[in-house]
Design an enzyme around this catalytic site. Structure first.
Site, PDB file in Angstrom:
ATOM      1  N   HIS A  60      52.850 105.372 -31.143  1.00 34.89           N
ATOM      2  CA  HIS A  60      51.918 104.231 -31.172  1.00 34.89           C
ATOM      3  C   HIS A  60      50.567 104.512 -30.536  1.00 34.89           C
ATOM      4  CE1 HIS A  60      53.128 103.770 -26.973  1.00 34.89           C
ATOM      5  NE2 HIS A  60      52.056 102.997 -26.823  1.00 34.89           N
TER       6      HIS A  60
HETATM    7  C1  UD1 Z   1      48.856  98.940 -25.301  1.00 35.88           C
HETATM    8  C2  UD1 Z   1      48.434  99.770 -24.077  1.00 35.88           C
HETATM    9  C3  UD1 Z   1      49.207 101.080 -24.038  1.00 35.88           C
HETATM   10  C4  UD1 Z   1      50.696 100.839 -24.150  1.00 35.88           C
HETATM   11  C5  UD1 Z   1      50.978  99.975 -25.369  1.00 35.88           C
HETATM   12  C6  UD1 Z   1      52.442  99.659 -25.525  1.00 35.88           C
HETATM   13  C7  UD1 Z   1      46.049  99.416 -23.543  1.00 35.88           C
HETATM   14  C8  UD1 Z   1      44.712 100.035 -23.488  1.00 35.88           C
HETATM   15  N1  UD1 Z   1      47.016 100.135 -24.126  1.00 35.88           N
HETATM   16  O1  UD1 Z   1      48.499  99.686 -26.461  1.00 35.88           O
HETATM   17  O2  UD1 Z   1      48.948 101.729 -22.812  1.00 35.88           O
HETATM   18  O3  UD1 Z   1      51.354 102.075 -24.245  1.00 35.88           O
HETATM   19  O4  UD1 Z   1      50.257  98.753 -25.246  1.00 35.88           O
HETATM   20  O5  UD1 Z   1      52.666  98.957 -26.703  1.00 35.88           O
HETATM   21  O6  UD1 Z   1      46.231  98.330 -23.049  1.00 35.88           O
HETATM   22  N2  UD1 Z   1      49.670  94.311 -32.298  1.00 35.88           N
HETATM   23  C9  UD1 Z   1      50.373  93.357 -32.989  1.00 35.88           C
HETATM   24  N3  UD1 Z   1      51.183  92.532 -32.268  1.00 35.88           N
HETATM   25  C10 UD1 Z   1      51.322  92.602 -30.910  1.00 35.88           C
HETATM   26  C11 UD1 Z   1      50.584  93.579 -30.230  1.00 35.88           C
HETATM   27  C12 UD1 Z   1      49.765  94.440 -30.928  1.00 35.88           C
HETATM   28  O7  UD1 Z   1      50.290  93.250 -34.212  1.00 35.88           O
HETATM   29  O8  UD1 Z   1      52.079  91.816 -30.328  1.00 35.88           O
HETATM   30  C13 UD1 Z   1      48.813  95.258 -33.083  1.00 35.88           C
HETATM   31  C14 UD1 Z   1      47.416  94.750 -33.328  1.00 35.88           C
HETATM   32  O9  UD1 Z   1      46.989  95.236 -34.558  1.00 35.88           O
HETATM   33  C15 UD1 Z   1      46.622  95.445 -32.237  1.00 35.88           C
HETATM   34  C16 UD1 Z   1      47.341  96.770 -32.149  1.00 35.88           C
HETATM   35  O10 UD1 Z   1      48.712  96.472 -32.361  1.00 35.88           O
HETATM   36  O11 UD1 Z   1      45.271  95.564 -32.548  1.00 35.88           O
HETATM   37  C17 UD1 Z   1      47.167  97.476 -30.823  1.00 35.88           C
HETATM   38  O12 UD1 Z   1      47.583  96.616 -29.756  1.00 35.88           O
HETATM   39  P1  UD1 Z   1      46.873  96.750 -28.323  1.00 35.88           P
HETATM   40  O13 UD1 Z   1      47.501  95.801 -27.367  1.00 35.88           O
HETATM   41  O14 UD1 Z   1      45.393  96.688 -28.459  1.00 35.88           O
HETATM   42  O15 UD1 Z   1      47.198  98.233 -27.906  1.00 35.88           O
HETATM   43  P2  UD1 Z   1      48.583  99.046 -27.912  1.00 35.88           P
HETATM   44  O16 UD1 Z   1      48.461 100.157 -28.864  1.00 35.88           O
HETATM   45  O17 UD1 Z   1      49.764  98.164 -28.044  1.00 35.88           O
END
Ligand code: UD1
Length: 365
Positions: free
Chosen positions: A207
């Site tokens: 991820h």
């Molecule tokens: C975040 C953390 C990372 C951690 C990861 C675990 C930061 C900078 N990074 O990254 O350290 O390892 O969480 O998961 O905070 N999305 C959904 N539903 C959700 C959450 C996310 O659809 O409930 C999708 C969205 O498209 C979003 C993308 O995932 O834009 C990324 O989510 P985001 O929270 O920005 O970063 P993670 O990659 O999850």
């Protein structure tokens, strides 16, 4: 008056980290009041609510509903909303966990309002220095009053940056959680539910933005997974970020032979990590949970904050190199020995709770 602690969390790994700390603080009874702020960075039920119910974490007192967006959006909006709560609640200590955007947002608000900040999982360092989690860690450590380090190496890293006051080696809070959940799960039952046989499957997670947001790297990894799956099943609980990246690049074909599933409960992760032949991951949490489970891991990063495990020969850095991933997975390589106490003794939560309770009491005398 009880001392008031405010926890700020937002993303899945934060939830695993607060569970043991909140439980240990609760042992101090009415002396400590705990408030929980969820920024809402993760919001899908299987990325958030599921962990609150399974890990028996109290319902957040505040959910800021921030959701997805750029780093500046998540951090900046988080700060504005957390600031309002801190001004209203006037906590004695603000606790942040790990390295997410919720972590840095909480830490900056606390520091600027002169509320002592406690950072759980302080002192981890890795390259590249411009990755979002590394920026979050470095900044958070430098504005925190209490730095709770998961390893001796983390203590050393902080010393190298001139941070020696308020630094404590406590061990890894996720080790506390792992040990308590591991006792409750049946590897055999979980493997049969996921239609695999113990030690005859790979458990993979993917991820991180440096893998998902670079099509070449993503393609290399998926090609490697597809090749490995010809020999042995690969279970891949898929993060929403990864699913979207695969769709937008048209890489769905690589998934055909993999056991792709939605994000799973923590207990199932613990059981599958423990039953797998090998773990393949780019998650900081999963690579050390694999070690807790005694399962070797291939780490799809160029460097890791958990370098000890690579030096011990337990984990192997394979970056996004297709050949290294395939060879690492399919070759039988002896793994290093478990080092007792490396990540503490499974009592990190109560050590942290004890240090905070004592420190806050001393300040209020
Ligand atoms: C975040 C953390 C990372 C951690 C990861 C675990 C930061 C900078 N990074 O990254 O350290 O390892 O969480 O998961 O905070 N999305 C959904 N539903 C959700 C959450 C996310 O659809 O409930 C999708 C969205 O498209 C979003 C993308 O995932 O834009 C990324 O989510 P985001 O929270 O920005 O970063 P993670 O990659 O999850």
């Amino acid at each position: 008056m009880p001392m008031k602690l405010l926890h700020v969390v937002g993303a899945r790994p934060n939830f695993m980290k607060i569970a043991p700390v909140m439980a240990a603080l609760a042992q101090h009874g009415a002396r400590i009041e705990q408030l929980l702020v969820h920024t809402g960075q993760h919001y899908d039920a299987n990325m958030s609510d599921l962990f609150f119910s399974d890990l028996q974490i109290k319902k957040p007192d505040y959910n800021l509903g921030i959701g997805s967006g750029s780093h500046a959006y998540q951090t900046g909006t988080g700060m504005m909303k957390i600031e309002e709560i801190v001004l209203k609640e006037k906590p004695d200590v603000l606790l942040v966990h790990g390295d997410t955007n919720a972590t840095i947002a909480g830490a900056l608000v606390g520091a600027k309002l002169k509320v002592p900040v406690a950072h759980v999982e302080a002192g981890l360092r890795q390259t590249p220095k411009d990755m979002p989690e590394e920026i979050n860690r470095v900044v958070t450590d430098h504005v925190s009053r209490y730095l709770f380090c998961p390893t001796e190496l983390a203590v050393k890293n902080l010393k190298g940056e001139g941070l020696t006051t308020g630094v404590f080696f406590t061990g890894v809070v996720m080790y506390d959680l792992f040990l308590s959940v591991r006792k409750e799960v049946s590897i055999e039952e979980t493997c049969s539910r996921y239609c695999v046989r113990e030690t005859e499957f790979f458990f993979a997670t993917l991820h991180r933005d440096f893998n998902t947001d670079h099509p070449e790297r993503l393609r290399n990894i998926l090609e490697a997974f597809a090749e490995i799956a010809k020999h042995c099943p690969v279970i891949l609980p898929i993060h929403p970020r990864t699913r979207k990246a695969i769709q937008s690049n048209g890489f769905e074909d690589y998934l055909h032979n993999l056991n792709v599933i939605d994000p799973i409960p923590y207990a199932d992760t613990v059981a599958l990590l423990s039953g797998a032949k090998c773990v393949i991951t780019d998650s900081g949490g999963v690579q050390k949970e694999a070690y807790f489970a005694g399962t070797p891991a291939l780490v799809m990063m160029e460097d890791t904050g958990w370098r000890e495990l690579v030096e011990m020969g337990f984990n192997t850095l394979v970056d996004a190199d297709k050949e290294k991933i395939i060879t690492g997975a399919l070759s039988e390589k002896p793994i290093g020995e478990i080092t007792p106490g490396l990540f503490g003794n499974g009592d990190a939560g109560s050590r942290i709770a004890g240090i905070i309770a004592e420190a806050v009491e001393r300040c209020s005398e």
